[in-house]
Design a protein around this motif. Structure first.
Motif, PDB file in Angstrom:
ATOM      1  N   LYS A  85       3.959   1.380  -0.958  1.00 40.30           N
ATOM      2  CA  LYS A  85       4.517   1.614  -2.551  1.00 40.30           C
ATOM      3  C   LYS A  85       3.385   1.809  -3.607  1.00 40.30           C
ATOM      4  CE  LYS A  85       8.702  -1.161  -1.363  1.00 40.30           C
ATOM      5  NZ  LYS A  85       9.495  -2.117  -2.063  1.00 40.30           N
ATOM      6  N   ASP A  86       2.278   1.869  -3.271  1.00 45.72           N
ATOM      7  CA  ASP A  86       1.258   2.212  -4.352  1.00 45.72           C
ATOM      8  C   ASP A  86       1.314   0.915  -5.204  1.00 45.72           C
ATOM      9  OD1 ASP A  86      -0.927   3.052  -5.391  1.00 45.72           O
ATOM     10  OD2 ASP A  86       0.088   4.588  -6.658  1.00 45.72           O
TER      11      ASP A  86
ATOM     12  N   ARG B 147       0.779  -1.127  -0.062  1.00 43.67           N
ATOM     13  CA  ARG B 147       0.057   0.024   0.074  1.00 43.67           C
ATOM     14  C   ARG B 147       0.997   1.190   0.058  1.00 43.67           C
ATOM     15  NH1 ARG B 147      -1.854   3.575   3.473  1.00 43.67           N
ATOM     16  NH2 ARG B 147      -0.650   2.882   5.005  1.00 43.67           N
TER      17      ARG B 147
END
Length: 281
Positions: free
Chosen positions: A60-61, A58
């Motif tokens: 690190k997208d 999350r």
């Protein structure tokens, strides 16, 4: 747990053996409890590790973890296990035609001086031979006392000087293989058959009474025994005036119980008439 001083249990008394067994049972129970606690701790660590990985993804997208649904059984039966436990390796290649060898060819080799003969190494070679054949039939002729002449009949399948095997090959290539008459003529000429395109067309289109009778018998049997009959009355070209068209070409149009046809509502009239005529022919 304290073990007895001796290394062999043969020198122990009955009371010492009972005490040893009881101590071993207690030790095993303690190890089982320890293993269960370690499994619970391992599951907790796995869950924590998964949570940390999701949090890192999350931050690190990254895309979320896909949801894996449990697989459902396909309904197919499992393969049966071999009866014998031995792992028998099967040789590759077709071996079903090993008992119908048409001819045997012995191949020699030029060996140097002083060899010893060790037999033969056998290999089965599958080949195809297409060759033209011209057969001369000598038909016996007899004159009976009444003055009439009797001539021996030709074998079945000979039509106009062409044999049954040639006609069978032409029909199979043209109907099943979708080979045109031009290519059939070129193929047969290359093999050695002296034949023209007109003669190929004649063999394809003439003498089809036996095939038509077989097709008619199959159709009659289907009309007499099938519980449902689907009639496709659609064509690509524009229909002439007055010709009906059923809206659903895939629906069963006729009911055939006990060799009688009951036409349902909305059935094309020409299709129903054709079915009735075919059934009563």
């Amino acid at each position: 747990m304290t073990l007895p001083p001796t290394d062999s249990p043969e020198g122990l008394s009955l009371a010492e053996l009972r005490g040893l067994v009881s101590a071993l049972i207690g030790e095993v129970r303690g190890l089982q409890g320890r293993v269960e606690s370690l499994e619970i701790e391992n599951q907790a660590l796995r869950a924590e590790n998964k949570t940390l990985k999701d949090e890192i993804a999350r931050l690190k997208d990254l895309p979320p973890r896909p949801t894996v649904t449990p697989t459902k059984p396909s309904g197919m039966e499992k393969a049966t296990q071999p009866t014998s436990g031995k792992d028998k390796r099967r040789r590759r290649g077709a071996t079903r035609d090993g008992g119908r060898v048409s001819r045997t060819v012995t191949v020699a080799v030029s060996a140097p001086a002083g060899p010893r003969f060790k037999g033969y190494e056998t290999i089965l070679v599958r080949d195809l031979a297409l060759s033209a054949e011209v057969v001369r039939y000598r038909r016996e002729r007899w004159v009976i006392p009444t003055g009439e002449t009797m001539v021996a009949p030709l074998p079945a399948g000979i039509i106009g000087g062409w044999g049954a095997n040639l006609r069978r090959f032409i029909l199979a290539c043209h109907i099943q293989g979708q080979v045109t008459t031009e290519r059939l003529t070129a193929l047969l000429t290359g093999i050695g058959v002296d034949i023209s395109k007109r003669q190929v067309v004649g063999l394809i289109s003439e003498g089809l009474e036996a095939f038509a009778a077989e097709d008619r018998d199959v159709l009659r049997a289907g009309l007499a025994t099938a519980p449902w009959i689907t009639v496709d009355d659609t064509v690509g070209a524009p229909r002439p005036p007055g010709r009906l068209h059923h809206p659903d070409r895939r629906s069963p149009l006729h009911r055939v119980p006990h060799r009688t046809i009951e036409v349902t509502g909305g059935v094309p009239g020409d299709a129903a008439c054709r079915a009735q005529r075919l059934l009563h022919q």
